[in-house]
Design a protein around this motif. Structure first.
Motif, PDB file in Angstrom:
ATOM      1  N   GLN A   1      17.057   6.821  -0.477  1.00 37.79           N
ATOM      2  CA  GLN A   1      18.271   6.199  -0.985  1.00 37.79           C
ATOM      3  C   GLN A   1      18.008   4.756  -1.354  1.00 37.79           C
ATOM      4  N   VAL A   2      18.708   4.326  -2.379  1.00 32.46           N
ATOM      5  CA  VAL A   2      18.594   2.946  -2.856  1.00 32.46           C
ATOM      6  C   VAL A   2      19.992   2.352  -2.953  1.00 32.46           C
ATOM      7  N   GLN A   3      20.120   1.128  -2.555  1.00 37.81           N
ATOM      8  CA  GLN A   3      21.368   0.391  -2.759  1.00 37.81           C
ATOM      9  C   GLN A   3      21.097  -0.803  -3.664  1.00 37.81           C
ATOM     10  N   LEU A   4      22.009  -1.021  -4.592  1.00 42.41           N
ATOM     11  CA  LEU A   4      21.906  -2.134  -5.527  1.00 42.41           C
ATOM     12  C   LEU A   4      23.139  -3.010  -5.357  1.00 42.41           C
ATOM     13  N   VAL A   5      22.907  -4.300  -5.160  1.00 42.76           N
ATOM     14  CA  VAL A   5      24.013  -5.232  -4.959  1.00 42.76           C
ATOM     15  C   VAL A   5      23.910  -6.343  -5.998  1.00 42.76           C
ATOM     16  N   GLU A   6      24.919  -6.383  -6.881  1.00 41.16           N
ATOM     17  CA  GLU A   6      24.940  -7.386  -7.944  1.00 41.16           C
ATOM     18  C   GLU A   6      25.707  -8.632  -7.500  1.00 41.16           C
ATOM     19  N   SER A   7      25.373  -9.740  -8.130  1.00 41.13           N
ATOM     20  CA  SER A   7      26.112 -10.980  -7.922  1.00 41.13           C
ATOM     21  C   SER A   7      25.938 -11.857  -9.153  1.00 41.13           C
ATOM     22  N   GLY A   8      26.826 -12.847  -9.274  1.00 41.27           N
ATOM     23  CA  GLY A   8      26.665 -13.835 -10.335  1.00 41.27           C
ATOM     24  C   GLY A   8      27.637 -13.741 -11.485  1.00 41.27           C
ATOM     25  N   VAL A  12      33.445 -17.630 -18.005  1.00 40.65           N
ATOM     26  CA  VAL A  12      32.694 -18.688 -18.685  1.00 40.65           C
ATOM     27  C   VAL A  12      33.239 -18.843 -20.098  1.00 40.65           C
ATOM     28  N   GLN A  13      33.130 -20.039 -20.637  1.00 35.17           N
ATOM     29  CA  GLN A  13      33.588 -20.276 -22.009  1.00 35.17           C
ATOM     30  C   GLN A  13      32.534 -19.811 -23.008  1.00 35.17           C
ATOM     31  N   PRO A  14      32.934 -19.519 -24.224  1.00 36.67           N
ATOM     32  CA  PRO A  14      31.950 -19.160 -25.258  1.00 36.67           C
ATOM     33  C   PRO A  14      30.886 -20.238 -25.395  1.00 36.67           C
ATOM     34  N   GLY A  15      29.642 -19.797 -25.507  1.00 35.66           N
ATOM     35  CA  GLY A  15      28.523 -20.726 -25.579  1.00 35.66           C
ATOM     36  C   GLY A  15      27.935 -21.070 -24.230  1.00 35.66           C
ATOM     37  N   GLY A  16      28.602 -20.670 -23.171  1.00 33.91           N
ATOM     38  CA  GLY A  16      28.144 -20.967 -21.826  1.00 33.91           C
ATOM     39  C   GLY A  16      27.077 -20.004 -21.328  1.00 33.91           C
ATOM     40  N   SER A  17      26.700 -20.195 -20.076  1.00 28.89           N
ATOM     41  CA  SER A  17      25.634 -19.397 -19.478  1.00 28.89           C
ATOM     42  C   SER A  17      26.053 -18.862 -18.117  1.00 28.89           C
ATOM     43  N   LEU A  18      25.479 -17.729 -17.770  1.00 27.99           N
ATOM     44  CA  LEU A  18      25.615 -17.149 -16.438  1.00 27.99           C
ATOM     45  C   LEU A  18      24.298 -16.490 -16.074  1.00 27.99           C
ATOM     46  N   ARG A  19      24.060 -16.384 -14.774  1.00 30.18           N
ATOM     47  CA  ARG A  19      22.875 -15.672 -14.307  1.00 30.18           C
ATOM     48  C   ARG A  19      23.297 -14.615 -13.312  1.00 30.18           C
ATOM     49  N   PHE A  67      19.684 -13.417 -24.069  1.00 32.21           N
ATOM     50  CA  PHE A  67      19.552 -12.982 -22.685  1.00 32.21           C
ATOM     51  C   PHE A  67      18.075 -12.836 -22.331  1.00 32.21           C
ATOM     52  N   THR A  68      17.772 -13.102 -21.049  1.00 24.56           N
ATOM     53  CA  THR A  68      16.417 -12.923 -20.557  1.00 24.56           C
ATOM     54  C   THR A  68      16.457 -12.158 -19.242  1.00 24.56           C
ATOM     55  N   ILE A  69      15.730 -11.045 -19.200  1.00 23.67           N
ATOM     56  CA  ILE A  69      15.637 -10.273 -17.973  1.00 23.67           C
ATOM     57  C   ILE A  69      14.327 -10.630 -17.279  1.00 23.67           C
ATOM     58  N   SER A  70      14.383 -10.707 -15.950  1.00 22.14           N
ATOM     59  CA  SER A  70      13.176 -10.983 -15.180  1.00 22.14           C
ATOM     60  C   SER A  70      13.271 -10.245 -13.854  1.00 22.14           C
ATOM     61  N   ARG A  71      12.146 -10.237 -13.151  1.00 21.50           N
ATOM     62  CA  ARG A  71      12.083  -9.407 -11.954  1.00 21.50           C
ATOM     63  C   ARG A  71      11.165 -10.050 -10.931  1.00 21.50           C
ATOM     64  N   ALA A  74       8.335  -8.747  -5.370  1.00 19.34           N
ATOM     65  CA  ALA A  74       8.218  -8.951  -3.922  1.00 19.34           C
ATOM     66  C   ALA A  74       9.580  -8.863  -3.236  1.00 19.34           C
ATOM     67  N   GLU A  75      10.625  -9.285  -3.954  1.00 18.75           N
ATOM     68  CA  GLU A  75      11.977  -9.278  -3.393  1.00 18.75           C
ATOM     69  C   GLU A  75      12.820  -8.115  -3.899  1.00 18.75           C
ATOM     70  N   ASN A  76      12.230  -7.276  -4.752  1.00 16.13           N
ATOM     71  CA  ASN A  76      12.973  -6.138  -5.327  1.00 16.13           C
ATOM     72  C   ASN A  76      14.286  -6.601  -5.955  1.00 16.13           C
ATOM     73  N   THR A  77      14.194  -7.669  -6.711  1.00 20.86           N
ATOM     74  CA  THR A  77      15.382  -8.256  -7.328  1.00 20.86           C
ATOM     75  C   THR A  77      15.168  -8.387  -8.828  1.00 20.86           C
ATOM     76  N   VAL A  78      16.201  -8.069  -9.574  1.00 20.17           N
ATOM     77  CA  VAL A  78      16.156  -8.229 -11.020  1.00 20.17           C
ATOM     78  C   VAL A  78      17.247  -9.221 -11.422  1.00 20.17           C
ATOM     79  N   TYR A  79      16.934 -10.041 -12.407  1.00 20.07           N
ATOM     80  CA  TYR A  79      17.854 -11.086 -12.854  1.00 20.07           C
ATOM     81  C   TYR A  79      18.177 -10.900 -14.335  1.00 20.07           C
TER      82      TYR A  79
END
Length: 117
Positions: A1-8, A12-19, A67-71, A74-79
């Motif tokens: 089993q795998v659990q995935l927990v999102e955050s972030g 945001v206003q147009p032109g802004g950023s989030l991660r 957008f930029t995806i990264s991983r 070692a922490e099993n985390t994707v951004y």
């Protein structure tokens, strides 16, 4: 089993950023495909970006260059770094994993991203 927990997610206003971040627990391999999908109201869920290991990356054309995806294997985390956000990026963003060696896949519960002025 795998659990995935999102955050972030957030507002945001147009032109802004989030991660966005997604932490996976369970047996995860760097060969597993991890990524992000999104679903806007009244629309089907669509691919945003995927990453395998650290070398194989795929983006939907609508987010390429913004957008930029990264991983962190070692922490099993994707951004997902989202820049120059547009109104049409508003959606619930879901983390996803397809495990290569188990042949299964899992979804996170989703995080809301709202782009509004």
């Amino acid at each position: 089993q795998v659990q995935l927990v999102e955050s972030g997610g957030g507002l945001v206003q147009p032109g802004g950023s989030l991660r966005l971040s997604c932490a996976a627990s369970g047996r995860i391999s760097r060969d597993d495909v991890m990524g992000w999908y999104r679903q806007a109201p009244g629309k089907q869920r669509e691919l945003v970006a995927t990453i395998t290991g650290g070398e194989s990356i795929n983006y939907d054309y609508s987010v390429k260059g913004r957008f930029t995806i990264s991983r962190d294997n070692a922490e099993n985390t994707v951004y997902l770094q989202m820049n120059v956000l547009r109104l049409e990026d508003t959606a619930v963003y879901y983390c996803y994993i397809r495990r290569r060696y188990y042949g299964d896949d899992y979804w996170g519960r989703g995080t809301q991203v709202t782009v509004s002025s």
